[in-house]
Design an enzyme around this catalytic site. Structure first.
Site, PDB file in Angstrom:
ATOM      1  N   ARG A  30     -29.007  22.188  17.167  1.00  0.00           N
ATOM      2  CA  ARG A  30     -27.628  22.294  16.665  1.00  0.00           C
ATOM      3  C   ARG A  30     -27.287  23.762  16.383  1.00  0.00           C
ATOM      4  O   ARG A  30     -26.158  24.191  16.502  1.00  0.00           O
ATOM      5  CB  ARG A  30     -27.499  21.479  15.382  1.00  0.00           C
ATOM      6  CG  ARG A  30     -26.072  21.334  14.901  1.00  0.00           C
ATOM      7  CD  ARG A  30     -25.989  20.407  13.695  1.00  0.00           C
ATOM      8  NE  ARG A  30     -24.623  19.966  13.494  1.00  0.00           N
ATOM      9  CZ  ARG A  30     -23.719  20.648  12.804  1.00  0.00           C
ATOM     10  NH1 ARG A  30     -24.047  21.784  12.239  1.00  0.00           N
ATOM     11  NH2 ARG A  30     -22.497  20.211  12.682  1.00  0.00           N
ATOM     12  N   CYS A  63     -21.742  25.330   4.356  1.00  0.00           N
ATOM     13  CA  CYS A  63     -22.015  26.245   5.478  1.00  0.00           C
ATOM     14  C   CYS A  63     -22.198  27.675   5.007  1.00  0.00           C
ATOM     15  O   CYS A  63     -21.458  28.147   4.143  1.00  0.00           O
ATOM     16  CB  CYS A  63     -20.842  26.262   6.449  1.00  0.00           C
ATOM     17  SG  CYS A  63     -20.424  24.667   7.091  1.00  0.00           S
TER      18      CYS A  63
HETATM   19  P1  XMP Z   1     -17.441  19.687   4.345  1.00  0.00           P
HETATM   20  O1  XMP Z   1     -16.602  20.856   3.919  1.00  0.00           O
HETATM   21  O2  XMP Z   1     -16.652  18.432   4.468  1.00  0.00           O
HETATM   22  O3  XMP Z   1     -17.949  20.067   5.811  1.00  0.00           O
HETATM   23  O4  XMP Z   1     -18.624  19.540   3.461  1.00  0.00           O
HETATM   24  C1  XMP Z   1     -18.740  19.212   6.591  1.00  0.00           C
HETATM   25  C2  XMP Z   1     -19.010  19.835   7.940  1.00  0.00           C
HETATM   26  O5  XMP Z   1     -19.806  21.028   7.816  1.00  0.00           O
HETATM   27  C3  XMP Z   1     -20.523  21.237   9.023  1.00  0.00           C
HETATM   28  N1  XMP Z   1     -21.919  21.511   8.672  1.00  0.00           N
HETATM   29  C4  XMP Z   1     -22.470  22.739   8.661  1.00  0.00           C
HETATM   30  N2  XMP Z   1     -21.967  23.930   9.022  1.00  0.00           N
HETATM   31  N3  XMP Z   1     -24.004  24.940   8.400  1.00  0.00           N
HETATM   32  C5  XMP Z   1     -22.759  25.042   8.904  1.00  0.00           C
HETATM   33  O6  XMP Z   1     -22.308  26.153   9.243  1.00  0.00           O
HETATM   34  C6  XMP Z   1     -24.575  23.768   8.026  1.00  0.00           C
HETATM   35  O7  XMP Z   1     -25.695  23.718   7.562  1.00  0.00           O
HETATM   36  C7  XMP Z   1     -23.765  22.608   8.170  1.00  0.00           C
HETATM   37  N4  XMP Z   1     -23.998  21.294   7.932  1.00  0.00           N
HETATM   38  C8  XMP Z   1     -22.852  20.658   8.249  1.00  0.00           C
HETATM   39  C9  XMP Z   1     -20.386  20.000   9.864  1.00  0.00           C
HETATM   40  O8  XMP Z   1     -19.490  20.292  10.905  1.00  0.00           O
HETATM   41  C10 XMP Z   1     -19.834  18.983   8.880  1.00  0.00           C
HETATM   42  O9  XMP Z   1     -19.097  17.964   9.496  1.00  0.00           O
END
Ligand code: XMP
Length: 504
Positions: A414, A317
């Site tokens: 999203r 993120c």
């Molecule tokens: P981890 O830390 O397990 O987190 O890799 C997975 C979660 O990250 C969120 N997610 C995003 N959040 N930009 C964001 O701000 C993104 O591009 C993005 N893609 C995923 C999502 O909630 C996921 O479960």
């Protein structure tokens, strides 16, 4: 209800501090709990139980049906991502639901008037690996069963099915659950259990081999629905398109949908939630993401069945640095739990979990389960090919708000974009990258669940509920002291890695 951890977070709040996984540790306490004996049972949402608190992220480099099947076999649940057309997403859901052959909804049937010769040809033509068929009469009512034994004792293939079939049947009503089927089949020693409605029409069937495997089988804590099919969820967006997806997903008997957005406390999400609950009152709706107590409260009031916490903690993120928003994850989980305490709505801690020890911390802070992206990406079951870079094997892992993911034009809402944008107008909130290849997901899950069990043992919590209630925290910790220090690690254990290695 006041909990032990309240004092800690109130103190932090008074100091103007919010904390995340690296800032806190759980306090240990007197324990009679052995890690092997703890129960990991919990809830995903109001009506969906889990047998372990692991939920896989709805990301296109994490959860498609192969990974969702394995997660459910280990007691958790996977959310199929939405960066694919609705029909394809529904197909993926069906693959999970049908994987274990719990209750067979539409068994292949034969007619009383078919000849055995014809049935044998049918089996050969369709390449069926089974030889048990419900037999229907001219009124489409169940008249008997044609089983392997009937075939074996039939010396004349020109006979019709009604002359060969077994007529002494044990049947059950359409709503029979897998537990009821298990008990009935054991008592009656019948290997098949046809289900019939009040008019004698076939509405499903259980096969003993499948029932037995699901009930006792592999020793894994399968997370199955009342029909013995693995549980699975799927991500949706907002508005009419989301409702279209829900319709297709509901037909495949989806267990829960997740309104999957970067800002769950927004009007379009509230409206979509209300619409889904109006049309599908029995379908559990997970809503996210939020990171403030007041937002969680509003979603509970709007009818959410579970709430997903986390704005910006994820490993891919960039939301916090791009938009300047978000609350450190452990405080966010706690604040949301405190705001909805007593409501009966479970929380999912989503993002930022890097080590198994972060899982008991997330649950201790107030979550009922954790959603994982990074830790599950790179496994054999995750989508994508293995690439080799400087002699090491990797799989790609990207944010759903990265340019690559947003270009698919299926999940732009999203991130609050009404319409798909041309590439040069996209403002991404995530990065694209890769993570080390991790082999089979079971190896990852063994370590994650093992770490959680150990944490529960140290706290003295025999259940997830107890962990939520008994947890207390200390902070800030000296990170150097917490990690291995003053040593060159020569043998990396399977559950500890600080950063992915770039080269040999
Ligand atoms: P981890 O830390 O397990 O987190 O890799 C997975 C979660 O990250 C969120 N997610 C995003 N959040 N930009 C964001 O701000 C993104 O591009 C993005 N893609 C995923 C999502 O909630 C996921 O479960």
């Amino acid at each position: 209800m006041t909990l032990r951890k309240d004092a800690f977070f109130e103190k932090m709040d008074a100091l103007g501090k919010a904390v995340s996984f690296d800032h806190v540790r759980l306090k240990t306490g007197y324990s009679e709990v052995m890690p092997d004996d703890v129960s990991l049972h919990t809830r995903l949402s109001r009506n969906i139980p889990l047998r372990s608190p692991i939920v896989s992220a709805a990301m296109d480099t994490v959860t498609e049906y192969r990974l969702a099947i394995e997660i459910a076999k280990w007691g958790g649940i996977g959310f199929i991502h939405r960066n694919l057309p609705p029909e394809e997403q529904a197909f993926q859901v069906a693959q999970v639901k049908l994987h274990l052959n719990g209750r067979i909804d539409r068994p292949r049937t034969v007619k009383t008037t078919d000849t055995i010769e014809r049935v044998l040809a049918y089996i050969r033509e369709k390449k069926f690996a089974f030889d048990t068929f419900p037999v229907l009469d001219g009124d489409e009512k169940l008249a008997g069963m044609l089983t392997k034994t009937d075939f074996e004792f039939c010396t004349d293939p020109s006979l019709v099915v009604s002359e060969v079939m077994s007529r002494e049947l044990v049947t059950a009503r359409c709503e029979t659950t897998i537990d009821e089927a298990y008990n009935l089949m054991r008592r009656s020693k019948k290997k098949v259990l046809p289900l019939i409605d009040d008019n004698g029409r076939l509405c499903g069937m259980y096969v003993w081999q499948d029932v037995l495997r699901i009930k006792t089988g592999s020793g894994l804590p399968h997370n199955v629905d009342k029909n013995g099919n693995l549980r699975v969820g799927a991500a949706i967006g907002v508005g009419d398109k989301a409702l279209e997806r829900v319709e297709l997903l509901a037909r495949k008997k989806i267990d829960a949908v997740c309104i999957d957005t970067a800002h769950g406390d927004s009007r379009s999400v509230h409206e979509t939630l209300r619409e889904i609950k109006r049309h599908y009152p029995d379908l559990d709706v997970v809503v996210g993401n939020v990171s403030e107590g007041a937002s969680a409260r509003r979603l509970v009031d709007a009818g959410a069945d579970a709430i997903k916490i986390g704005q910006g903690p994820g490993s891919i993120c960039t939301t916090r640095v791009i938009a300047g928003i978000g609350c450190p994850q452990v405080t966010a989980i706690y604040q949301c739990e405190k705001a909805i305490r007593g409501s009966g709505v479970p929380l999912i801690a989503d993002g930022g979990i890097r080590h198994s020890g972060d899982i008991p911390i997330a649950i201790g802070a107030g979550a009922d389960s954790v959603m994982l992206g990074n830790l599950l990406a790179g496994t054999k079951e995750a989508p994508g090919e293995i690439t080799t870079y400087r002699g090491m094997r990797y799989k790609s892992y990207r944010g759903m708000g990265s340019i690559g993911a947003l270009q698919s034009n299926l999940s732009n809402d999203r991130y609050g974009q009404k319409e798909p944008q041309p590439k040069d107008r996209i403002v991404p909130e995530g990065v694209e990258g890769m993570v080390p290849y991790k082999d089979e997901i079971r190896e990852v899950l063994i370590q994650l669940l093992g770490g959680l069990r150990k944490g529960m043992g140290y706290v003295g919590a025999a259940t997830i509920k107890e962990l939520k209630e008994k947890a207390d925290f200390c902070s800030p910790v000296d990170m150097q002291e917490s990690h291995p220090h003053d040593v060159i690690i020569t043998k990396e254990p399977p559950n500890y890695r600080i950063t992915p290695k770039e080269e040999n």
